[in-house]
Design an enzyme around this catalytic site. Structure first.
Site, PDB file in Angstrom:
ATOM      1  N   LYS A  74       0.823  -1.212   0.000  1.00 57.93           N
ATOM      2  CA  LYS A  74       0.000   0.000   0.000  1.00 57.93           C
ATOM      3  C   LYS A  74       0.855   1.259   0.000  1.00 57.93           C
ATOM      4  CE  LYS A  74      -3.109   2.589   3.060  1.00 57.93           C
ATOM      5  NZ  LYS A  74      -2.242   3.584   3.717  1.00 57.93           N
ATOM      6  N   ASN A  75       1.832   1.330   0.910  1.00 62.41           N
ATOM      7  CA  ASN A  75       2.607   2.558   1.047  1.00 62.41           C
ATOM      8  C   ASN A  75       3.505   2.819  -0.159  1.00 62.41           C
ATOM      9  OD1 ASN A  75       1.413   3.068   3.501  1.00 62.41           O
ATOM     10  ND2 ASN A  75       3.055   2.171   4.719  1.00 62.41           N
ATOM     11  N   ARG A 109      -4.960  10.491   2.520  1.00 63.71           N
ATOM     12  CA  ARG A 109      -3.670  10.991   2.988  1.00 63.71           C
ATOM     13  C   ARG A 109      -2.627  11.011   1.863  1.00 63.71           C
ATOM     14  NH1 ARG A 109      -1.853  14.125   6.978  1.00 63.71           N
ATOM     15  NH2 ARG A 109       0.388  14.071   6.851  1.00 63.71           N
ATOM     16  N   ASP A 128      -5.955   8.304   8.601  1.00 65.33           N
ATOM     17  CA  ASP A 128      -6.166   7.721   9.924  1.00 65.33           C
ATOM     18  C   ASP A 128      -6.230   8.791  11.011  1.00 65.33           C
ATOM     19  OD1 ASP A 128      -6.171   5.046   9.178  1.00 65.33           O
ATOM     20  OD2 ASP A 128      -3.994   4.981   9.108  1.00 65.33           O
ATOM     21  N   ASP A 171       3.882   1.053  11.814  1.00 64.92           N
ATOM     22  CA  ASP A 171       2.632   0.427  11.379  1.00 64.92           C
ATOM     23  C   ASP A 171       2.421  -0.969  11.961  1.00 64.92           C
ATOM     24  OD1 ASP A 171       1.782   2.567   9.949  1.00 64.92           O
ATOM     25  OD2 ASP A 171       2.422   1.827   7.999  1.00 64.92           O
ATOM     26  N   MET A 183       5.901   7.976  17.215  1.00 68.01           N
ATOM     27  CA  MET A 183       5.553   8.908  16.149  1.00 68.01           C
ATOM     28  C   MET A 183       4.163   9.525  16.280  1.00 68.01           C
ATOM     29  SD  MET A 183       7.276   7.157  12.784  1.00 68.01           S
ATOM     30  CE  MET A 183       6.752   8.492  11.712  1.00 68.01           C
TER      31      MET A 183
END
Length: 435
Positions: A22-23, A97, A121, A320, A342
């Site tokens: 995904k990223n 995002r 998110d 994540d 984070m």
């Protein structure tokens, strides 16, 4: 609002193939805007966030051809820049995002890029300063409309520059790199992110004609070029999904094989799960997790102090997967401190695990101590709401290991990051129904 009904307490068995990352997809798809030539991308995950970005690109004028499931060809030879100032764009860009990463390519190629304040998110502040400070250093003028939260950058011609990023932001580095490849002169980016997905982007851009050196390090040097051409690209498997399946296997005492994981790009992920006592075996390019019939025991440090698992920029452990680590630790032997550095809202989902019977002390917004049950006390089924993608999959894993039937609402959050997850879980024996 969609819902999963999950009957927990069943062992799973079989093979599962991780989806495309995904990223990585969110970066790579934005890069198609850098050329008027065709770019073919394979292994694109069929998930909500990626499909939203593909729709946004289509509305921007990108020609999109679906070759087969997971494979698309993109051509950005007739971009509709007027769309960027439309109400439709403000609405669609705000819901994703990853839409922030169209700004760098648009600025580089067309001299302007706009974006509404992106959503995503609800895990805490995710500032955009790194992106825009980089663009300003390349010569862009920045403007921000506070009334409708609309950002813009404009430049007649970008010029290479030296910059030391204030944080090793993955999306920030990707955005600045995509702007710099068409800038005039040399750009040096220090404290650059160096995640495998960022490396994939740089390698793809180099195949398109860019001149990026230092790929894989935190010091990137980019010689600007006049234009980029087309290319083919295949995305890596999703390392977050791979970590999720390792955790699922351990929590349900299941024997699972995760296929084609690209071991060389997993970094610390296998070792972190091994520190939790989970057996992670390398078989070719697959991961085999045997059934942990006798449970798993968390290691302590050499001096006997409690194990701490914290996130950090690559090659540190990805933030994540901290939600997965936390839920897996609830049934381990021993205790662990999970430190989420984070994002200050990402651990708030632990109240749902506490409702299920987990022993977790939320020390502050960033730290939680987990005292494992060692399977002596099974988690109990409950009704939950998924607050974000990674908490959602963690709650799903908890529900699959729990006694009784659980309900998870707002599963659109899970669908944002996991492709056909209910179908794929049923294929290995899970009792899960989408309502």
């Amino acid at each position: 609002m969609g819902t999963f009904k999950i009957e927990g307490g069943h062992q799973l068995k079989g093979e599962i193939q991780p989806q495309g990352a995904k990223n990585e997809a969110l970066q790579i798809l934005c890069a198609v805007l850098l050329t008027s030539e065709k770019v073919t991308i394979d292994n694109i995950p069929d998930i909500r966030d990626v499909n939203k970005l593909i729709l946004l690109l289509s509305n921007l004028g990108v020609k999109i051809q679906k070759n087969k499931p997971g494979s698309y060809t993109f051509q950005s030879d007739d971009i509709h820049l007027d769309y960027l100032e439309s109400e439709k764009f403000k609405e669609e860009g705000r819901g994703l995002r990853g839409s922030i990463m169209i700004v760098g390519p648009l600025l580089a190629r067309f001299g302007k890029g706009y974006i509404p304040k992106p959503g995503g998110d609800k895990i805490g502040r995710r500032r955009l300063d790194t992106h825009f400070e980089g663009f300003i250093k390349l010569g862009a003028k920045f403007r921000y409309n506070r009334e409708d939260y609309f950002y813009g950058v404009e430049a007649e011609k970008l010029k290479g520059s030296y910059m030391l990023l204030d944080e090793a932001s993955v999306t920030g580095t990707a955005n600045i790199v995509m702007a710099a490849v068409l800038a005039e002169g040399t750009t040096t980016i220090y404290n650059a992110a160096c995640e495998p997905y960022l490396q994939q982007l740089c390698k793809m851009l180099n195949r398109m004609g860019a001149k990026i050196s230092g790929v894989g390090s935190n010091l990137l040097v980019i010689e600007g070029v006049e234009r980029l051409g087309g290319t083919d690209h295949k995305m890596l498997p999703d390392m977050i999904e791979i970590g999720s399946w390792i955790g699922l296997a351990a929590m349900t005492k299941s024997e699972l094989t995760i296929k084609n994981v690209s071991w060389n790009d997993l970094g610390q992920i296998p070792d972190v799960f091994r520190k939790l006592g989970i057996t992670v075996e390398k078989k070719g390019d697959d991961i085999h997790v045997p059934a942990h019939k006798d449970g798993y025991e968390i290691q302590s440090y050499i001096d006997g102090s409690i194990l701490t698992i914290a996130d950090a920029p690559w090659p540190g452990f990805t933030p994540d997967l901290l939600s997965i680590v936390l839920v897996v630790a609830t049934q381990a032997r021993g205790s662990v401190l999970v430190h989420q550095k984070m994002f200050e809202s990402r651990l708030f989902f632990v109240d749902k695990l506490i409702d299920m019977g987990a022993k977790i002390i939320l020390c502050d917004p960033h730290r939680a101590t987990v005292i494992g049950h060692d399977f002596q006390s099974q988690l109990k089924a409950t009704t939950m709401v998924s607050p974000d993608i990674r908490a959602g999959i963690s709650l799903l894993i908890a529900a699959l290991s729990a006694k009784g039937t659980s309900t998870i609402h707002n599963i659109e959050q899970i669908d944002r990051g996991y492709e056909r997850i209910d179908e794929r879980l049923r294929a290995i024996g899970a009792k899960i129904v989408r309502v």
